[in-house]
Scaffold this active site. Structure first.
Site, PDB file in Angstrom:
ATOM      1  N   SER A  21      17.226 -27.754 -12.041  1.00 15.23           N
ATOM      2  CA  SER A  21      15.989 -27.058 -12.307  1.00 15.23           C
ATOM      3  C   SER A  21      15.655 -26.264 -10.837  1.00 15.23           C
ATOM      4  O   SER A  21      16.407 -25.989 -10.246  1.00 15.23           O
ATOM      5  CB  SER A  21      15.000 -27.892 -12.689  1.00 15.23           C
ATOM      6  N   ASN A  22      14.181 -25.968 -10.921  1.00 15.46           N
ATOM      7  CA  ASN A  22      13.637 -25.352  -9.719  1.00 15.46           C
ATOM      8  C   ASN A  22      12.410 -25.754  -9.386  1.00 15.46           C
ATOM      9  O   ASN A  22      11.930 -26.384 -10.247  1.00 15.46           O
ATOM     10  CB  ASN A  22      13.932 -23.744  -9.788  1.00 15.46           C
ATOM     11  N   ARG A  23      11.536 -24.989  -8.417  1.00 11.10           N
ATOM     12  CA  ARG A  23      10.376 -25.554  -7.944  1.00 11.10           C
ATOM     13  C   ARG A  23       9.435 -24.882  -8.565  1.00 11.10           C
ATOM     14  O   ARG A  23       7.910 -25.031  -8.182  1.00 11.10           O
ATOM     15  CB  ARG A  23      10.333 -25.241  -6.329  1.00 11.10           C
ATOM     16  N   SER A  24       9.507 -24.020  -9.737  1.00 11.88           N
ATOM     17  CA  SER A  24       8.105 -23.297 -10.267  1.00 11.88           C
ATOM     18  C   SER A  24       7.517 -24.382 -10.835  1.00 11.88           C
ATOM     19  O   SER A  24       7.836 -25.437 -11.718  1.00 11.88           O
ATOM     20  CB  SER A  24       8.909 -22.458 -11.250  1.00 11.88           C
ATOM     21  N   ALA A  88      10.740 -19.064 -14.103  1.00 15.09           N
ATOM     22  CA  ALA A  88      11.814 -19.076 -13.266  1.00 15.09           C
ATOM     23  C   ALA A  88      12.835 -19.705 -13.946  1.00 15.09           C
ATOM     24  O   ALA A  88      13.150 -20.917 -14.187  1.00 15.09           O
ATOM     25  CB  ALA A  88      11.370 -19.865 -11.795  1.00 15.09           C
TER      26      ALA A  88
END
Ligand code: PMT
Length: 214
Positions: A21-24, A88
């Site tokens: 995943s990512n930091r959104s 994102a």
């Protein structure tokens, strides 16, 4: 007007307990949804997992992966006049989903990744969307140039570019600083809360609405 907004991260599963995943945080997309709902528009908020409260008056569609988000957008965008893509979305997902938890074996674990569908990039051609299309561009270098490529490639009316190499704006912060990139010019908007910037982005998008024919 009916407005579709994507927000938050996607999660790309690797095994039953792990994902990429990512930091959104979803803050930018949720601020847009709240701003649009507050001025009386019907809002469909299609969001990856976040810790945020759903803005009042918004129709909420929770999703996990990029494939889920693609389906959610493809089945709903035809009913919308404006679509804003703040999510994102992971560009890649693990090529294989292990149905059992992956066990520790060797010191190195190699995972193959395959491309996810480009949801924004599919809006015009594959999904036949003819409304106002606003993309985002998350960049760490050459902000305007890279955003302008996305504007053209994804056939947007304008792109909201932000510098995601900074910790004080962009991912998982309360503020942002953006550049609205149009086909023939750009407009910088200085650092401000995501709530305030959401109103400016919406105003810019709604200005592009064709006047009703008399
Ligand atoms: O959620 P926050 O913590 O508030 O952070 C806000 C933000 C940094 C996530 C937001 O401002 C932002 O920049 N969103 C876009 C993030 C992104 O994935 O950008 P990109 O340059 O990789 O993608 C370009 C555009 O294509 C984006 O509109 C994206 O939603 C869309 N896209 C990308 C890949 C893909 N497979 N499908 C897509 O629709």
């Amino acid at each position: 007007m009916t407005i579709l907004i994507t927000a938050g991260p996607t999660r790309e599963p690797l095994d039953p307990v792990r994902y990429l995943s990512n930091r959104s945080s979803g803050k930018m997309g949720y601020a847009l949804a709240a701003a649009a709902s507050a001025i009386g528009h019907r809002v469909l908020l299609i969001s990856g997992p976040t810790n945020l409260d759903i803005p009042s008056g918004v129709d909420f569609v929770p999703v996990e992966s990029a494939a889920d988000m693609y389906q959610a957008v493809a089945t709903r965008i035809g009913k919308c006049e404006l679509a804003i893509f703040a999510a994102a979305v992971a560009d890649y997902r693990p090529a294989n989903f292990a149905s059992d938890k992956i066990k520790k074996t060797d010191d190195v674990l190699t995972v193959d990744f395959v491309r996810n569908p480009d949801i924004l990039g599919s809006a015009r051609k594959e999904m036949g969307f003819e409304g106002i299309l606003v993309g985002f561009a998350a960049e760490t270098q050459n902000l305007e140039e890279n955003a302008r490529h996305k504007l053209t490639r994804k056939k947007c009316d304008f792109v909201v570019a932000n510098d995601v190499s900074r910790r004080d704006i962009g991912f998982d912060s309360n503020d942002n600083e953006i550049l609205l990139v149009y086909p023939d010019h750009s407009q910088p908007l200085p650092r401000d809360s995501k709530e305030h910037l959401a109103h400016h982005i919406l105003e810019a998008a709604l200005k592009l609405r064709p006047l009703p024919s008399s």
